[in-house]
Design a protein around this motif. Structure first.
Motif, PDB file in Angstrom:
ATOM      1  N   UNK A  96       0.758  -1.199  -0.102  1.00  0.00           N
ATOM      2  CA  UNK A  96       0.088   0.072   0.037  1.00  0.00           C
ATOM      3  C   UNK A  96       0.897   1.396  -0.048  1.00  0.00           C
ATOM      4  N   UNK A  97       2.021   1.035   0.855  1.00  0.00           N
ATOM      5  CA  UNK A  97       2.954   2.388   0.760  1.00  0.00           C
ATOM      6  C   UNK A  97       3.491   2.538  -0.298  1.00  0.00           C
ATOM      7  N   UNK A  98       3.910   1.569  -1.076  1.00  0.00           N
ATOM      8  CA  UNK A  98       4.745   1.887  -2.527  1.00  0.00           C
ATOM      9  C   UNK A  98       3.727   2.252  -3.361  1.00  0.00           C
ATOM     10  N   UNK A  99       2.436   2.239  -3.295  1.00  0.00           N
ATOM     11  CA  UNK A  99       1.540   2.680  -4.468  1.00  0.00           C
ATOM     12  C   UNK A  99       1.608   4.220  -4.377  1.00  0.00           C
ATOM     13  N   UNK A 100       1.956   4.655  -3.176  1.00  0.00           N
ATOM     14  CA  UNK A 100       1.967   6.213  -3.157  1.00  0.00           C
ATOM     15  C   UNK A 100       3.460   6.710  -3.380  1.00  0.00           C
ATOM     16  N   UNK A 101       4.469   5.717  -2.789  1.00  0.00           N
ATOM     17  CA  UNK A 101       5.817   6.212  -2.767  1.00  0.00           C
ATOM     18  C   UNK A 101       6.749   5.071  -3.857  1.00  0.00           C
ATOM     19  N   UNK A 102       6.631   4.858  -4.986  1.00  0.00           N
ATOM     20  CA  UNK A 102       7.293   3.641  -5.641  1.00  0.00           C
ATOM     21  C   UNK A 102       8.785   4.058  -5.625  1.00  0.00           C
ATOM     22  N   UNK A 103       9.109   4.778  -5.445  1.00  0.00           N
ATOM     23  CA  UNK A 103      10.764   4.896  -5.643  1.00  0.00           C
ATOM     24  C   UNK A 103      11.552   4.984  -4.159  1.00  0.00           C
ATOM     25  N   UNK A 104      10.879   4.724  -2.977  1.00  0.00           N
ATOM     26  CA  UNK A 104      11.511   4.812  -1.798  1.00  0.00           C
ATOM     27  C   UNK A 104      12.203   3.080  -1.671  1.00  0.00           C
ATOM     28  N   UNK A 105      13.595   3.342  -1.858  1.00  0.00           N
ATOM     29  CA  UNK A 105      14.369   2.082  -1.731  1.00  0.00           C
ATOM     30  C   UNK A 105      14.388   1.314  -0.176  1.00  0.00           C
ATOM     31  N   UNK A 106      14.208   2.052   0.703  1.00  0.00           N
ATOM     32  CA  UNK A 106      13.961   1.442   2.153  1.00  0.00           C
ATOM     33  C   UNK A 106      12.895   0.501   2.137  1.00  0.00           C
ATOM     34  N   UNK A 107      11.754   1.178   1.604  1.00  0.00           N
ATOM     35  CA  UNK A 107      10.399   0.199   1.723  1.00  0.00           C
ATOM     36  C   UNK A 107      10.491  -0.869   0.685  1.00  0.00           C
ATOM     37  N   UNK A 126      13.213  -2.334   0.008  1.00  0.00           N
ATOM     38  CA  UNK A 126      14.090  -3.459   0.546  1.00  0.00           C
ATOM     39  C   UNK A 126      13.279  -4.292   1.688  1.00  0.00           C
ATOM     40  N   UNK A 127      12.706  -3.440   2.508  1.00  0.00           N
ATOM     41  CA  UNK A 127      11.714  -4.180   3.519  1.00  0.00           C
ATOM     42  C   UNK A 127      10.733  -5.191   2.971  1.00  0.00           C
ATOM     43  N   UNK A 128      10.341  -4.562   1.571  1.00  0.00           N
ATOM     44  CA  UNK A 128       9.136  -5.596   0.896  1.00  0.00           C
ATOM     45  C   UNK A 128       9.761  -6.798   0.503  1.00  0.00           C
ATOM     46  N   UNK A 129      11.127  -6.685  -0.010  1.00  0.00           N
ATOM     47  CA  UNK A 129      11.829  -7.882  -0.396  1.00  0.00           C
ATOM     48  C   UNK A 129      11.952  -8.918   0.717  1.00  0.00           C
ATOM     49  N   UNK A 130      12.468  -8.466   1.921  1.00  0.00           N
ATOM     50  CA  UNK A 130      12.636  -9.134   2.854  1.00  0.00           C
ATOM     51  C   UNK A 130      11.341 -10.006   3.077  1.00  0.00           C
ATOM     52  N   UNK A 131      10.034  -9.157   3.046  1.00  0.00           N
ATOM     53  CA  UNK A 131       8.842  -9.884   3.650  1.00  0.00           C
ATOM     54  C   UNK A 131       8.537 -10.877   2.173  1.00  0.00           C
TER      55      UNK A 131
END
Length: 240
Positions: free
Chosen positions: A47-58, A60-65
């Motif tokens: 949901x967060x990345x739908x609004x901020x798709x260029x955030x590398x920290x998010x 990275x954490x999504x990849x961990x998930x």
């Protein structure tokens, strides 16, 4: 930031009305994944990345998930996306460990392989392994005068190496594997071609994964050449 992911996750669960708020979703997603609730964390970060798709920290954490959920293809895509942003060296090292783990997991159920090639240049101060002095003396023979070609000689050289591996699973936890590598040194001077060294090795066998233990049974064969001649061969087996 205090390392209390479980507490943060529990606090977030008490505020379901805030889900959908980007700031809330970002921190709740990170906390959920770290606390062992990867499914909820992934949904929040998506949901967060739908609004901020260029955030590398998010990302990275999504990849961990995704990795925690066993979604290896999606995890690899996100990790590689973060690598494209040129993150710090520590983050790159972490991503490479995850990618290695993904390749290892994939090898359990799908054929995997890899190949490398490398080139090098250098200078050898004693390419023929000869003595520095042409005049030798032994108590049995007295003075010995070596031929000029037998003395220590230096030369520049280039080297080429190539290698690869292949793994083919037979059933979960059991796989056939094969590896090979070769390296050859090329001296610049034609008269030193006879001292060029080559090393070639192949191996193959079966690997068995049981719980946390990995057993490997293999046969191997190696050849060392000097110039155009075979200097040594070696064959054997190994249990690891």
């Amino acid at each position: 930031e205090q390392g209390k992911a479980a507490d943060a996750y529990s606090e977030g669960r008490k505020n379901p009305a805030r889900m959908g708020n980007p700031a809330f979703d970002f921190y709740f997603g990170i906390a959920a994944i770290a606390a062992g609730h990867a499914g909820e964390g992934v949904l929040a970060l998506e949901r967060y990345l739908l609004n901020f798709p260029d955030n590398p920290s998010a990302r990275m954490e999504l990849a961990r998930g995704y990795f925690a959920l066993g979604e290896d293809a999606r995890a690899r895509e996100e990790f590689q996306g973060v690598l494209e942003t040129k993150p710090p060296a520590g983050v790159v090292a972490t991503i490479q460990r995850y990618l290695d783990a993904i390749r290892l997991r994939e090898s359990r159920y799908t054929p995997t392989g890899g190949l490398y090639i490398e080139f090098g240049v250098g200078h050898d101060s004693n390419v023929n392994a000869g003595p520095a002095n042409a005049n030798l003396f032994t108590p049995f023979t007295g003075p010995i005068q070596l031929a000029p070609g037998s003395q220590k000689q230096s030369d520049t050289f280039g080297s080429v190496g190539v290698g690869g591996y292949y793994s083919h699973p037979l059933r979960p936890g059991i796989a056939l594997f094969a590896t090979g590598q070769g390296e050859r040194k090329f001296n610049a001077s034609d008269e030193n071609e006879q001292f060029e060294i080559g090393s070639y090795n192949v191996a193959g066998g079966v690997s068995v994964l049981r719980a946390k233990n990995l057993y490997r049974f293999s046969l191997n064969y190696g050849v060392i050449t000097v110039g155009s001649s075979t200097y040594r061969t070696a064959a054997g087996g190994a249990v690891e």
